[in-house]
Design a protein around this motif. Structure first.
Motif: not given
Length: 441
Positions: A137, A139, A163, A165, A173, A177, A182, A185
């Motif tokens: 994921q 971010t 992912l 995001t 978020q 997860m 997920t 991260l």
């Protein structure tokens, strides 16, 4: 994967013998210097000024130190394409850096550059313990900044599920997860702690998630923050380093030993220098990180001063990689402030404020921390010329300032009006930046 379980993405390259690596670096450096001498007027002019002919004067890696540094101002002044080393038709991607320089620092990538970039990020992710079985994921922001897309393509090269995001919307978020299971991260360390805080508020048990790894970048952090991330999220947290002007993510990254970031030395030459004198620092001494690219085609840089402070670590790593390591980034040496992963030059904020009324106010950039959330504030001293008695007109002016600054740096600040003479000063002058993050929260 080695028999002892250590994951090395390209062992034939990451475990090169020292002499073989140095010879490869010399050959690639020679090619890079020839490239910029032919194609980049900025470097050609520098070489002529000092009488440096790459084909004749580069016989050893130490000869690189004869060349002057490249600065962020040099790159900014070349806006947008003057430091590109290939025609624009060969550039398939353009990014620009964050920050508040007069001009953004624009960088380009050829097809081969993008291939190398993805491969190097895959190395970094593999060294952090990630594999093709992970669900990653991301971010970081997707756009002109390099973080989001840089990690994204490297994760795909690794074979993992991605992912994208992007930034913000913390509750969403966490929901992703949970629902998408997920396992890794990618975020700034401060955002990892913000996620941990939000999980507590929502009653989400991190032990019930599939999350096993947090790969951090974008801002300085401490071992205390690492321990807190690991203990609260039940993960392994590793560090990685990138800078847009050099490539983006993938320049260096930690392995699971968590004892410094391996520099991808087959693609980058690193130096640590005294920020004031430019003289080389001994291994282990804190100094400014300077990077020379060895394989970049569209935007090679020679002895680029990153402004980041770290240490060179030369002791062999138990993981088996032979690339030298740098310590975590311990701060900046050039007046740049890192807030939420964005580089900000406080003095440039005044240029934006001046555009509102044609007058530069007396101001101070202040950062506070509430819990694990950083808040950017701009404190402005009230004057009769700048602010009016009517509250409505004051609010309109403050709103305009807030919007202009937000458009310029990508962070929405809080504008706070204060009494004349109340800003913190040093030797009679207002400090451009005050950091209250260690005093609040």
């Amino acid at each position: 994967m080695r028999p002892d379980g250590v994951s090395i993405w390209e062992p034939e390259k990451e475990c090169l013998g020292i002499e073989e690596l140095r010879q490869l670096q010399l050959e690639r450096l020679q090619a890079t210097l020839n490239r910029v001498d032919r194609n980049v007027a900025f470097y050609r002019r520098i070489f002529r000024d000092i009488g440096f002919v790459p084909e004749n004067d580069l016989g050893d890696l130490e000869d690189l130190k004869r060349l002057p540094f490249t600065t962020r101002e040099d790159v900014s002044n070349s806006y947008p394409y003057e430091m590109f080393a290939v025609p624009l038709r060969e550039v398939v991607r353009v990014h620009s850096s964050s920050g508040t320089s007069v001009n953004p620092r624009v960088v380009g990538y050829t097809k081969r550059d993008l291939k190398h970039w993805a491969q190097l990020v895959a190395r970094i992710l593999a060294s952090a313990g990630l594999t093709h079985d992970d669900v990653i994921q991301v971010t970081f922001a997707y756009g002109l900044l390099t973080g989001g897309l840089g990690i994204h393509y490297g994760a795909e090269r690794l074979g993992a599920s991605v992912l994208p995001t992007s930034v913000g919307r913390t509750e969403r978020q966490i929901k992703i997860m949970q629902d998408f299971r997920t396992t890794a991260l990618v975020c700034t360390p401060s955002y990892a702690l913000i996620i941990a805080d939000k999980m507590e508020q929502l009653g989400v048990d991190p032990k019930r998630l599939s999350l096993r790894h947090v790969v951090c970048a974008g801002e300085p952090w401490t071992e205390e923050m690492r321990r807190e991330i690991q203990e609260r999220l039940f993960v392994t947290a590793t560090d990685n380093y990138g800078i847009s002007e050099v490539m983006g993510p993938g320049v260096a990254g930690e392995c699971l030993e968590q004892k410094g970031m391996h520099v991808q030395e087959d693609h980058f030459l690193v130096e640590i220098v005294d920020p004031v004198t430019g003289a080389p620092c001994e291994p282990g001494r804190l100094g400014e990180l300077v990077i020379t690219t060895l394989t970049k085609e569209a935007f090679p840089v020679i002895r680029y001063r990153t402004g980041d402070l770290c240490r060179l670590l030369t002791k062999p790593c138990p993981c088996g990689r032979t690339f030298r390591r740098i310590s975590r980034i311990e701060g900046r040496c050039d007046g740049v402030v890192v807030i939420k992963g964005i580089n900000i030059i406080p003095e440039r904020i005044g240029d934006v404020l001046e555009q509102v009324k044609g007058e530069r106010p007396t101001y101070q950039v202040v950062v506070t921390r509430h819990g694990n959330l950083d808040q950017l504030e701009i404190w402005i001293e009230v004057t009769e010329q700048l602010f009016f008695d009517k509250m409505r007109e004051q609010r309109t002016l403050v709103d305009e300032m807030r919007q202009k600054v937000a458009n310029f740096i990508g962070i929405v600040p809080r504008i706070k009006l204060v009494e004349r003479g109340s800003l913190e000063r040093s030797n009679g002058k207002v400090k451009p930046f005050v950091d209250h993050r260690r005093k609040t929260g």
